[in-house]
Design an enzyme around this catalytic site. Sequence first.
Site, PDB file in Angstrom:
ATOM      1  N   LYS A  57       0.801  -1.226   0.000  1.00 52.30           N
ATOM      2  CA  LYS A  57       0.000   0.000   0.000  1.00 52.30           C
ATOM      3  C   LYS A  57       0.836   1.279   0.000  1.00 52.30           C
ATOM      4  O   LYS A  57       0.360   2.341  -0.426  1.00 52.30           O
ATOM      5  CB  LYS A  57      -0.936   0.002   1.209  1.00 52.30           C
ATOM      6  CG  LYS A  57      -2.052  -1.024   1.149  1.00 52.30           C
ATOM      7  CD  LYS A  57      -3.123  -0.614   0.171  1.00 52.30           C
ATOM      8  CE  LYS A  57      -4.366  -1.474   0.328  1.00 52.30           C
ATOM      9  NZ  LYS A  57      -5.479  -1.008  -0.518  1.00 52.30           N
ATOM     10  N   SER A 317       0.414  -9.962  -0.335  1.00 55.74           N
ATOM     11  CA  SER A 317       0.229  -8.514  -0.274  1.00 55.74           C
ATOM     12  C   SER A 317       0.501  -7.870   1.071  1.00 55.74           C
ATOM     13  O   SER A 317       0.727  -6.658   1.136  1.00 55.74           O
ATOM     14  CB  SER A 317      -1.205  -8.163  -0.701  1.00 55.74           C
ATOM     15  OG  SER A 317      -2.139  -8.810   0.154  1.00 55.74           O
TER      16      SER A 317
END
Length: 424
Positions: A57, A317
């Site tokens: 992110k 992720s």
Amino acid sequence: MAGGDGTAFEKQVLEASERLAGIAEVTPLQYNPRLSADSGADVWFKREDLQVGRSYKLRGAYNLISQLDDEARAAGVVCASAGNHAQGFAFACQAHRVRGRVLIPSTTPRQKRERIAALGGDMVDLVVQGDTYDEASAAATAFAEENGATLVPAFDDSRTVAGQATVIAETIEQLGHAPDVVVVPVGGGGLLAGTATWLQATHPRTRVVGVEPAGARNVAAALHAGKPTVLPEEGFDRFVDGAAVRKAGAVTFPLIRRSGAQLLAVDEGLVCTEMLALYQTEGIIAEPAGALAGAALRSDGPELDLTPGETVVAILSGGNNDVSRYAEVIERSLRFQGLKHYFLVEFPQEPGALRRFLDEVLGPDDDVTRFEYVKRDNRDSGPALVGVEIGVREDYEPLLERMARSPLQIEALEPGSPAFRFLV
């Protein structure tokens, strides 16, 4: 994002890569023997759990904030996040010395809250807002409108999407060629939109597979409805907190639809099973959203139609998992595998009743993992909640048969039933 213009998007991703150079980690691309043997393909993990903030992110948040002019920076920035986006946002605020405000739902694990505060330092105010990401997101939008701050979306902005796309651009540079398949976890769709759009422009033969948690399929719902639609509260599962989004993005949805990316769903219990395998086999601490792509590649997962020997990249992720959640992770994994079951047993209030249950009903490999019973002086019998863990899935039917033959009144609690949710 210029109407899906591939050349324009390539340029945006290249510029994002240049902004992130020396800021974002070039995360490892690692061959995974376990999933390669399980799937028959050559599986590689893109280890974004080792990124700054332990999630990809950072890439999108930093790329967006880097492009703000002096006036916008002076007015400050705001974001909503379940935790990972907020960490990248906080890092970017500290790096650029821009005042930021982070709104998180109450479900955000403590570990993520502490990291947001540590990364943002004196430049970020952390506020708990609502019980869901969507409530926090609405509050962030309202704050931006009222105070003139720039909203930094977790996924729904072309600058965020371009930043997330640097993951796949970096991956192909490391691999030396385009993979046959890329498996991408899906929450709001920023990583999937960026990955699929960039590959469509540069390596159109690569198949892109997005993986949503079964209890939060917002992109699938949008594709079915033809537009982003809010998932109903009933049945919505927040366990995969990094991907528990109730509505797909207005920016990300058309990009995903246009890309033709395949969408799959995996059960939250399978995600937990993969989280435990990652920890026990590879020594990787993955959060639930981080295990989505790996879960889809398991032989007990959805059918991916992989060809033996294909090169498959799975994006791991995020690694922001609170260790206090592992008890629930183990519980959900056992239930998914059919190894953990719950029953209400009506025991006669007489000596030896429990012993007979243990000797006559339970098998040699069955284990009582939970037992709650309150003796009632004014009744001949009383109910007990009994949790049983069996050795293998095939032991369940024989257990039910022994229960049916027993003089005890025994009721199996079905997952999803009101009684199950209340008691377990």
